[in-house]
Design a protein around this motif. Structure first.
Motif, PDB file in Angstrom:
ATOM      1  N   TRP A 211      -1.183  -0.616   2.521  1.00 44.71           N
ATOM      2  CA  TRP A 211      -1.821  -0.226   3.782  1.00 44.71           C
ATOM      3  C   TRP A 211      -3.327  -0.486   3.708  1.00 44.71           C
ATOM      4  CZ3 TRP A 211       2.171   0.939   6.847  1.00 44.71           C
ATOM      5  CH2 TRP A 211       3.356   1.356   6.220  1.00 44.71           C
TER       6      TRP A 211
ATOM      7  N   HIS B 272      -5.455  -1.816   5.724  1.00 44.70           N
ATOM      8  CA  HIS B 272      -6.263  -1.673   6.939  1.00 44.70           C
ATOM      9  C   HIS B 272      -6.299  -0.233   7.456  1.00 44.70           C
ATOM     10  CE1 HIS B 272      -6.410  -6.025   7.112  1.00 44.70           C
ATOM     11  NE2 HIS B 272      -5.096  -6.070   7.052  1.00 44.70           N
ATOM     12  N   VAL B 273      -5.573   0.654   6.813  1.00 40.90           N
ATOM     13  CA  VAL B 273      -5.452   2.015   7.325  1.00 40.90           C
ATOM     14  C   VAL B 273      -6.637   2.857   6.871  1.00 40.90           C
ATOM     15  CG1 VAL B 273      -4.084   4.136   7.251  1.00 40.90           C
ATOM     16  CG2 VAL B 273      -2.943   1.922   7.487  1.00 40.90           C
ATOM     17  N   GLN B 274      -7.275   3.527   7.843  1.00 43.08           N
ATOM     18  CA  GLN B 274      -8.354   4.472   7.559  1.00 43.08           C
ATOM     19  C   GLN B 274      -7.892   5.921   7.700  1.00 43.08           C
ATOM     20  OE1 GLN B 274     -11.088   2.179  10.372  1.00 43.08           O
ATOM     21  NE2 GLN B 274     -12.568   3.129   8.980  1.00 43.08           N
TER      22      GLN B 274
ATOM     23  N   HIS C  63      -4.684   8.314   7.289  1.00 41.49           N
ATOM     24  CA  HIS C  63      -3.333   8.537   6.791  1.00 41.49           C
ATOM     25  C   HIS C  63      -2.881   9.931   7.220  1.00 41.49           C
ATOM     26  CE1 HIS C  63      -3.243   5.039   3.960  1.00 41.49           C
ATOM     27  NE2 HIS C  63      -4.551   5.240   3.976  1.00 41.49           N
TER      28      HIS C  63
ATOM     29  N   ARG D 101      -3.660  -0.074  14.147  1.00 43.32           N
ATOM     30  CA  ARG D 101      -3.257  -0.354  12.764  1.00 43.32           C
ATOM     31  C   ARG D 101      -4.151   0.372  11.769  1.00 43.32           C
ATOM     32  NH1 ARG D 101      -5.422  -6.334  11.278  1.00 43.32           N
ATOM     33  NH2 ARG D 101      -3.805  -6.071   9.711  1.00 43.32           N
ATOM     34  N   ARG D 102      -5.199   1.029  12.245  1.00 39.39           N
ATOM     35  CA  ARG D 102      -6.068   1.820  11.370  1.00 39.39           C
ATOM     36  C   ARG D 102      -5.458   3.180  11.048  1.00 39.39           C
ATOM     37  NH1 ARG D 102     -11.187   2.272  14.811  1.00 39.39           N
ATOM     38  NH2 ARG D 102     -11.958   3.451  13.014  1.00 39.39           N
ATOM     39  N   THR D 103      -4.343   3.508  11.692  1.00 36.57           N
ATOM     40  CA  THR D 103      -3.657   4.778  11.470  1.00 36.57           C
ATOM     41  C   THR D 103      -2.240   4.516  10.985  1.00 36.57           C
ATOM     42  OG1 THR D 103      -4.940   5.926  13.175  1.00 36.57           O
ATOM     43  CG2 THR D 103      -2.812   6.887  12.606  1.00 36.57           C
ATOM     44  N   ALA D 104      -1.750   5.369  10.090  1.00 38.43           N
ATOM     45  CA  ALA D 104      -0.350   5.326   9.651  1.00 38.43           C
ATOM     46  C   ALA D 104       0.145   6.757   9.502  1.00 38.43           C
ATOM     47  CB  ALA D 104      -0.197   4.571   8.338  1.00 38.43           C
TER      48      ALA D 104
ATOM     49  N   GLY E 296       4.175   4.922   9.215  1.00 38.14           N
ATOM     50  CA  GLY E 296       3.804   4.401   7.906  1.00 38.14           C
ATOM     51  C   GLY E 296       5.014   4.320   7.001  1.00 38.14           C
TER      52      GLY E 296
END
Length: 338
Positions: free
Chosen positions: A5, A7-9, A11, A200-203, A233
């Motif tokens: 992940w 690109h994820v900021q 989680h 896409r910054r969140t999962a 995610g």
């Protein structure tokens, strides 16, 4: 190991109650900080679970350093310098006061509202206001701007989120404010927050056990998140028991065909007298264990069929302390979640 992940900021860690989502969120924060990053671990449920896990004082409404990230070896063989883990206990009342101060310059006036009970009224009586305030602070932590001067910026934010049954409502703030405002700053802020939560910054990661109810709730949660346009995610299977018997022994234990003479010989080699009662007890326990493993394997197949990346964390005997959190963080990093 590279992360699945990159690109994820943000989680978001959710799961059915009792699956260990708070433990997984804490371990994930430690794992992410191993990359030399500063990570903020947030909780919103008022239980002060983060403070207990890290053995620190109850968290105030302030970003507090609680740990150093997992220390890992670099490619050169030297220890790579880890980042820090900070923690924040988000309370809706404090979040509203901060919002009034940042956006409406109501510092002392906001405190006056608090004394008169206006803030408690607003967060209790208006449907959705509480979640909007909590997620609003979360959004601010991820996407810092000039209004919060001097605030620390983070490479990643991990949220110990509400349970699976409420996570979609919690994150879907556009729906929460629909009955409050059709236009205006509240509506605009909710729409802005949704651009982050749906990006896409969140999962949204879901924690489960290899049991029927948690797995079913995980499947339902994934369907609800996808229907709301929220990014799913991975699924973290927590508290996985070790596989103490080979497959052929498990099959024999399950159908009752374990060889008593072989068990007796094994006991003799271990220096134990193999009386019939002991052999019968061991055979019964082996069957019970095999039945449990069979049920877990069925649930594991269901998890594999959910169509999302899956990670497994071994069960740790003796409870969770800071050492156990680092152990779990290493597992998450090795598997690519952190």
């Amino acid at each position: 190991m590279s992360s699945d992940w990159p690109h994820v900021q943000l989680h978001v860690v959710t799961g059915k109650g009792g699956t260990g989502k708070s433990t997984v969120a804490a371990a994930l924060a430690l794992g992410l900080a191993s990359h030399g990053k500063n990570v903020l671990l947030c909780e919103v449920e008022g239980r002060q679970g983060v403070a207990r896990m890290f053995d620190v004082d109850p968290l105030p409404y302030a970003e507090t350093r609680i740990a150093t990230g997992l220390r890992m070896r670099s490619r050169s063989g030297a220890d790579a310098e880890p980042g820090n883990v900070y923690a924040l206990h988000i309370a809706p009342e404090e979040a509203l006061l901060e919002y009034l101060k940042m956006y409406y310059k109501l510092g002392p006036a906001g405190r006056a509202l608090d004394r008169f009970g206006v803030i408690e009224f607003a967060t209790t009586i208006a449907p959705g206001v509480r979640d909007v305030l909590l997620t609003g602070k979360l959004f601010e932590a991820v996407q810092r701007n000039s209004r919060n001067k001097g605030a620390r910026t983070y490479d990643a934010v991990v949220l110990d989120a509400p349970p699976t049954g409420r996570i979609t409502t919690f994150l879907n703030v556009s729906e929460s404010v629909a009955g409050l405002a059709k236009v205006g700053p509240i509506k605009n802020q909710a729409d802005t927050m949704m651009t982050l939560f749906r990006s896409r910054r969140t999962a949204v990661h879901l924690v489960t056990l290899l049991e029927e109810m948690p797995v079913q709730e995980t499947a339902d949660g994934i369907s609800e998140l996808r229907a709301a346009g929220l990014p799913v995610g991975g699924v973290i299977v927590n508290q996985v028991r070790p596989r103490d018997l080979p497959d052929e022994s498990l099959a024999a234990a399950l159908d009752g065909s374990l060889d008593g003479e072989t068990i007796a010989e094994d006991l003799k080699r271990a220096g134990v007298e193999p009386d019939p009662a002991l052999i019968a007890t061991l055979t019964a326990e082996a069957k019970e264990y095999a039945e449990r493993r069979s049920l877990e394997d069925t649930q594991r197949d269901l998890v594999a069929g959910l169509g999302v990346p899956t990670y497994e964390l071994n069960r740790i005997a003796g409870g969770i302390d800071i050492g156990a959190l680092y152990e779990l963080a290493a597992e998450l990093k090795d598997q690519g979640l952190a």
